[in-house]
Design a protein around this motif. Structure first.
Motif, PDB file in Angstrom:
ATOM      1  N   TRP A 180       0.816  -1.214   0.000  1.00  0.00           N
ATOM      2  CA  TRP A 180       0.000   0.000   0.000  1.00  0.00           C
ATOM      3  C   TRP A 180       0.841   1.250   0.000  1.00  0.00           C
ATOM      4  O   TRP A 180       1.852   1.320   0.710  1.00  0.00           O
ATOM      5  N   ILE A 181       0.418   2.234  -0.746  1.00  0.00           N
ATOM      6  CA  ILE A 181       0.944   3.588  -0.610  1.00  0.00           C
ATOM      7  C   ILE A 181      -0.054   4.347   0.256  1.00  0.00           C
ATOM      8  O   ILE A 181      -1.244   4.395  -0.073  1.00  0.00           O
ATOM      9  N   VAL A 182       0.432   4.903   1.357  1.00  0.00           N
ATOM     10  CA  VAL A 182      -0.440   5.682   2.231  1.00  0.00           C
ATOM     11  C   VAL A 182       0.025   7.137   2.122  1.00  0.00           C
ATOM     12  O   VAL A 182       1.167   7.454   2.486  1.00  0.00           O
ATOM     13  N   TYR A 183      -0.828   7.986   1.597  1.00  0.00           N
ATOM     14  CA  TYR A 183      -0.416   9.362   1.276  1.00  0.00           C
ATOM     15  C   TYR A 183      -1.453  10.340   1.797  1.00  0.00           C
ATOM     16  O   TYR A 183      -2.655  10.125   1.649  1.00  0.00           O
ATOM     17  N   ARG A 184      -0.977  11.440   2.395  1.00  0.00           N
ATOM     18  CA  ARG A 184      -1.923  12.322   3.081  1.00  0.00           C
ATOM     19  C   ARG A 184      -2.613  13.300   2.145  1.00  0.00           C
ATOM     20  O   ARG A 184      -3.529  14.002   2.544  1.00  0.00           O
ATOM     21  N   ARG A 185      -2.151  13.400   0.877  1.00  0.00           N
ATOM     22  CA  ARG A 185      -2.882  14.247  -0.075  1.00  0.00           C
ATOM     23  C   ARG A 185      -3.570  13.343  -1.097  1.00  0.00           C
ATOM     24  O   ARG A 185      -3.829  12.186  -0.822  1.00  0.00           O
ATOM     25  N   THR A 186      -3.836  13.864  -2.297  1.00  0.00           N
ATOM     26  CA  THR A 186      -4.502  13.034  -3.305  1.00  0.00           C
ATOM     27  C   THR A 186      -3.522  12.672  -4.419  1.00  0.00           C
ATOM     28  O   THR A 186      -2.392  13.156  -4.446  1.00  0.00           O
ATOM     29  N   GLU A 187      -3.972  11.862  -5.323  1.00  0.00           N
ATOM     30  CA  GLU A 187      -3.109  11.398  -6.410  1.00  0.00           C
ATOM     31  C   GLU A 187      -2.492  12.570  -7.161  1.00  0.00           C
ATOM     32  O   GLU A 187      -1.333  12.531  -7.564  1.00  0.00           O
ATOM     33  N   LYS A 188      -3.284  13.636  -7.337  1.00  0.00           N
ATOM     34  CA  LYS A 188      -2.823  14.770  -8.121  1.00  0.00           C
ATOM     35  C   LYS A 188      -1.577  15.428  -7.536  1.00  0.00           C
ATOM     36  O   LYS A 188      -0.726  15.944  -8.264  1.00  0.00           O
ATOM     37  N   GLU A 189      -1.456  15.407  -6.222  1.00  0.00           N
ATOM     38  CA  GLU A 189      -0.319  16.087  -5.592  1.00  0.00           C
ATOM     39  C   GLU A 189       0.917  15.207  -5.482  1.00  0.00           C
ATOM     40  O   GLU A 189       1.971  15.666  -5.052  1.00  0.00           O
ATOM     41  N   MET A 190       0.799  13.935  -5.848  1.00  0.00           N
ATOM     42  CA  MET A 190       1.947  13.043  -5.662  1.00  0.00           C
ATOM     43  C   MET A 190       3.134  13.509  -6.500  1.00  0.00           C
ATOM     44  O   MET A 190       3.004  13.692  -7.704  1.00  0.00           O
ATOM     45  N   PRO A 191       4.304  13.678  -5.865  1.00  0.00           N
ATOM     46  CA  PRO A 191       5.466  14.161  -6.638  1.00  0.00           C
ATOM     47  C   PRO A 191       6.174  13.084  -7.463  1.00  0.00           C
ATOM     48  O   PRO A 191       7.111  13.405  -8.187  1.00  0.00           O
ATOM     49  N   ALA A 192       5.746  11.851  -7.396  1.00  0.00           N
ATOM     50  CA  ALA A 192       6.451  10.779  -8.111  1.00  0.00           C
ATOM     51  C   ALA A 192       6.352  10.976  -9.628  1.00  0.00           C
ATOM     52  O   ALA A 192       5.427  11.617 -10.125  1.00  0.00           O
ATOM     53  N   ARG A 193       7.310  10.389 -10.350  1.00  0.00           N
ATOM     54  CA  ARG A 193       7.270  10.405 -11.811  1.00  0.00           C
ATOM     55  C   ARG A 193       5.989   9.725 -12.284  1.00  0.00           C
ATOM     56  O   ARG A 193       5.605   8.669 -11.793  1.00  0.00           O
ATOM     57  N   HIS A 194       5.385  10.354 -13.300  1.00  0.00           N
ATOM     58  CA  HIS A 194       4.142   9.858 -13.843  1.00  0.00           C
ATOM     59  C   HIS A 194       4.237   8.386 -14.265  1.00  0.00           C
ATOM     60  O   HIS A 194       3.409   7.552 -13.902  1.00  0.00           O
TER      61      HIS A 194
END
Ligand SMILES: Cc1cc2nc3c(=O)[nH]c(=O)nc-3n(C[C@H](O)[C@H](O)[C@H](O)COP(=O)(O)OP(=O)(O)OC[C@H]3O[C@@H](n4cnc5c(N)ncnc54)[C@H](O)[C@@H]3O)c2cc1C
Ligand SMILES: Cc1cc2nc3c(=O)[nH]c(=O)nc-3n(C[C@H](O)[C@H](O)[C@H](O)COP(=O)(O)OP(=O)(O)OC[C@H]3O[C@@H](n4cnc5c(N)ncnc54)[C@H](O)[C@@H]3O)c2cc1C
Ligand code: SF4
Ligand code: FES
Lengths: 469, 283
Positions: free
Chosen positions: A312-326
């Protein structure tokens, strides 16, 4: 764009390993273009006079020129053209976030998909590596000695440029192999270590000496390198390798790793080959990775390959804010990585043996934008819930390595423990000492670190030449 | 590659090596350690710098064979090479004139105590050392410890040499005899249970106690947090903030549990290794 040209709207796809297969191995996911596909993709390029793509490349590769050569099947010319500006093209072609760089500015990208500049760069570099690397020219010796501290992309680029200018360069690296994050952080399935090593061997051919097992600040300080060992200038490229933890209860339970530890065990120490290699790693059945950057994606995909049933990726914002490479987010999804957005742990729960058995999490909603321009996650009161997991990997970022900043006299240090350096020259507050890469900017990208290494090499050269005069 | 210049076998499981490592030797100080990797597919393990010679550019390590890597290291001889050897790592011991210091070394922990005791003595302290081992044959460096101590007390768990009892028994007697106000500092290095037990003893008398923690490590330079421990309620990295800490502040339960993280894997690696080794070589 004078000649009329048939526009092919989409990038030529790159063959990849089947997701069902690849989650069981550490082999490279993306397989690269063959010659025909590369030529066909290169022909999509409009050869724009204004070269908008170049402004998006931090090291200013002459993109249209090398692409034209690929289209003309002059692969040797193409790789030479790239290498005028980029010392690690096989690496950059694989890991640069092109969607935010060169490809973002590509004219074709306005209406259609941009030219696959990264894939073409990778193709050229792999084409050369398969044939043995072409020698590069080195200027006659200047008699100056430069120490480069850290062998990540910043240090390696700086070392290569200085060596080409005729300076005697020694790279000091704390770990037992050079490469920095390229070796210990980014996994084999994204960046094969043999590719990194081939590009590093190439630097050795320029006369760069690389001393491993050398922790600057411990066996000698920067001051001692200059005062006692006769180095005329020093470049510091020690990166941002100090892991942040969440400082929540239970974080020191067994089964909680920093992403750095998790990835170092797997990549640098090859724990995925245990027991043929001696370093162990342990993942449970259900793994939670906290964070949304490249590091988190790499850790989650690594966990799957080590046999986790759910990752699982647990992230406190949404997919749009993820800084990872597309591309890596897409790859992760294909591989079955699960995502819990707007979620963050507040406590880690352990069983009677001290092992992780779950995380108490809160749900979040997005509030006002913060200083990074992204909307700030705000916890929803009373939304606590328990997520049952038996391994936790913390990938919430890293701070600059403190050792060199702390042990060097007269170096100005910023609020976040970063070294303060002039972005235009790489010069620090200490004469003769330059710095660049993650240790200056905080965790950023490979190409930005390389760009900083290049700028510093240029001003180190100017500094040394002025000493001579 | 780092050349082994000398090897001495103290007992079938405890060995000493002198390694050529001029860069480490030039700057190292008491209390610091190295990380080494024996061979290409090997793991990185921490070992304390038990002695050093700046002129000759050498580092002395003393290790106990407890698993695959230390056993493998033990098969090497003078003239052989260790692939990677990095240091000096960790924060040096805090040395000043405290007054009377008791240095306690348990088992292979005698080796790391030695350079610290020497530095404390050179700084003008009155050094009382207590060394102990399970049994006579596991004891070493009695002579060297005597050289750097004003008084030396020796014990064995089974009574096979000098006296019977744990180092903690000797420590307790000593404190009772001399009075807690006459002991300014205790330094204890050895297996975790021994250090913990020493802290329990000194805690009762309120004597400040320094321990050298042996957590699991990977890089040893502060970039992974594998070595983290809870000290005084805060997370600290043993490899950079330590290895020495105030023993009364250490959360020993967390340390013990974290140290056991890979026990099954360690067992498996050892079995595979010793299984393979029966066909030849080994010891
Ligand atoms: C898991 C992961 C995935 C990533 N994925 C991407 C990606 O896909 N694309 C991208 O562009 N970027 C990515 N990044 C970021 C990128 O790798 C970094 O921005 C880049 O490596 C920074 O380069 P650097 O040269 O500044 O430092 P580093 O690569 O960190 O290298 C620093 C080197 O200095 C050494 N060092 C530190 N202290 C000392 C000392 N005291 N003495 C001697 N040596 C020392 C370190 O051991 C290390 O080898 C990723 C990072 C991680 C961790
Ligand atoms: C800073 C530091 C200094 C050290 N100095 C010395 C030294 O001078 N001499 C010496 O003999 N050892 C020392 N150690 C311990 C040494 O690092 C371990 O014994 C070694 O890593 C074991 O490796 P292995 O593969 O042989 O055994 P493993 O297969 O890793 O382990 C076998 C057994 O030993 C236990 N073990 C593993 N690692 C440690 C550890 N770090 N501490 C205690 N028990 C452990 C395991 O739980 C297991 O029961 C030091 C450790 C640290 C952190
Ligand atoms: S912007 Fe795109 S189409 Fe134009 S030259 Fe650059 S790569 Fe080619
Ligand atoms: S061993 Fe990695 S931080 Fe201490």
């Amino acid at each position: 764009m004078a000649e009329k040209k048939e526009i092919i709207p989409k990038k030529h796809p790159m063959p990849v390993q089947d997701p069902r297969e690849r989650i069981r191995n550490f082999n490279e996911v993306a397989l690269g273009y063959d010659e025909e596909t590369a030529v066909a993709e290169a022909k999509r390029c409009l050869q724009c006079k204004k070269e908008p793509c170049r402004q998006g490349c931090p090291v200013e590769v002459d993109i249209p020129a090398f692409i034209r050569m690929v289209a003309e099947r002059d692969f040797e010319g193409a790789i030479k053209k790239i290498k005028e500006k980029n010392a690690l093209p096989a690496v950059c072609g694989r890991v640069c976030p092109q969607e935010n760089q060169c490809e973002k500015y590509c004219t074709l990208g306005k209406k259609h998909e941009p030219v696959a500049i990264g894939r073409l760069e990778r193709f050229c570099a792999d084409w050369e590596l398969a044939r043995g690397v072409f020698p590069q020219e080195v200027a006659p010796p200047t008699g100056f000695k430069v120490a480069v501290v850290g062998s990540g992309p910043a240090g390696l680029t700086c070392a290569a440029d200085l060596a080409k200018l005729g300076h005697k360069v020694t790279v000091f690296e704390a770990l037992h192999v050079p490469g920095g994050v390229l070796m210990y952080g980014i996994p084999e399935f994204r960046l094969p270590k043999r590719v990194v090593q081939a590009e590093i061997d190439n630097l050795r051919n320029l006369g760069v000496e690389i001393v491993t097992n050398a922790v600057v600040g411990k066996f000698a300080t920067v001051d001692e390198l200059m005062e006692e060992e006769g180095y005329d200038a020093v470049f510091i490229g020690t990166g941002a390798g100090l892991p942040y933890f969440m400082n929540i209860p239970g974080e020191n339970s067994c089964g909680v790793y920093s992403a750095n530890e998790f990835l170092t065990r797997v990549n640098l120490m090859k724990a995925y080959l245990f027991p043929a290699w001696d370093t162990p790693i342990k993942v449970g059945r259900k793994v939670a990775v906290i964070g949304g950057g490249n590091v988190a994606m790499d850790a989650a995909r690594t966990a799957l390959r080590l046999g986790a049933e759910e990752s699982w990726i647990v992230y406190r914002r949404t997919e749009k804010e993820m800084p990872a490479r597309h591309e890596e987010v897409e790859n992760a999804k294909e591989e079955g990585i699960k995502f819990a957005f707007l979620t963050n742990p507040v406590r880690i729960l352990a069983d009677e043996h001290g092992w992780v058995k779950g995380m108490e999490c809160l749900r979040y909603e997005l509030g006002e934008p913060d200083e990074s321009g992204r909307r700030r996650p705000v916890p929803i009161p009373g939304s606590e819930f328990i997520m049952e997991v038996d391994t936790v990997v913390v990938a919430i970022g890293q701070a600059p390595n403190p050792l060199v900043p702390r042990t060097t006299r007269g170096l100005e240090i910023g609020k976040k423990g970063n070294i303060v350096a002039d972005p235009a020259t790489g010069a620090t507050s200490k004469p003769g000492v330059f710095a660049g890469g993650d240790v200056v900017t905080g965790a950023a990208t490979v190409i930005l670190a390389m760009g900083a290494g290049r700028i510093a090499a240029r001003s180190i050269h100017a500094y040394l030449m002025s000493k001579k005069a | 590659m780092f050349k082994i210049l000398e090897k001495e076998v103290f007992s079938p499981v405890i060995k000493k090596m002198v390694v050529e490592a001029p860069r480490v030797a030039r700057r190292c100080q008491a209390g610091q350690f190295v990380i080494l990797r024996v061979q290409e597919n090997g793991e990185r393990i921490p070992l304390t710098i038990a002695d050093f010679d700046r002129e000759k550019g050498t580092i002395t390590i003393v290790f106990q064979e407890v698993g695959k890597t230390t056993k493998l290291l033990g098969t090497l001889n003078a003239g052989d090479y260790i692939l990677d050897f990095v240091g000096p790592l960790g924060t040096p011991s805090h040395i000043e004139n405290f007054g009377t210091v008791v240095c306690v070394g348990g088992g292979v922990g005698i080796a790391p105590v030695f350079p610290i005791a020497r530095a404390l003595k050179e700084a003008g302290n009155y050094v009382i050392s207590i060394i102990g081992a399970r049994t006579k044959e596991l004891l070493f460096w009695e002579d060297r410890m005597r050289e750097v101590s004003d008084e030396l007390l020796v014990t064995t768990d089974d009574g096979s040499y000098v006296r019977k009892g744990f180092v903690t028994d000797v420590l307790k007697e000593l404190i009772e005899q001399r009075g807690k106000e006459n002991i300014n500092l205790v330094l204890a290095i050895g297996p975790q249970p021994m250090m913990r037990a020493c802290c329990k003893v000194t805690g009762e008398y309120g004597i400040k106690t320094i321990v050298s923690l042996n957590s699991l490590m990977v890089d040893g330079t502060g970039m992974c947090g594998c070595c983290r421990v809870t000290v005084g309620g805060q997370t600290r990295f043993v490899c950079v903030d330590g290895p020495e800490f105030d023993g009364h502040q250490v959360d020993w339960d967390i340390l013990a549990r974290r140290s056991a993280t890979f026990r099954q894997e360690e067992q498996r690696a050892l079995e595979l290794y010793t299984g393979q080794c029966k066909c030849g070589g080994g010891n």
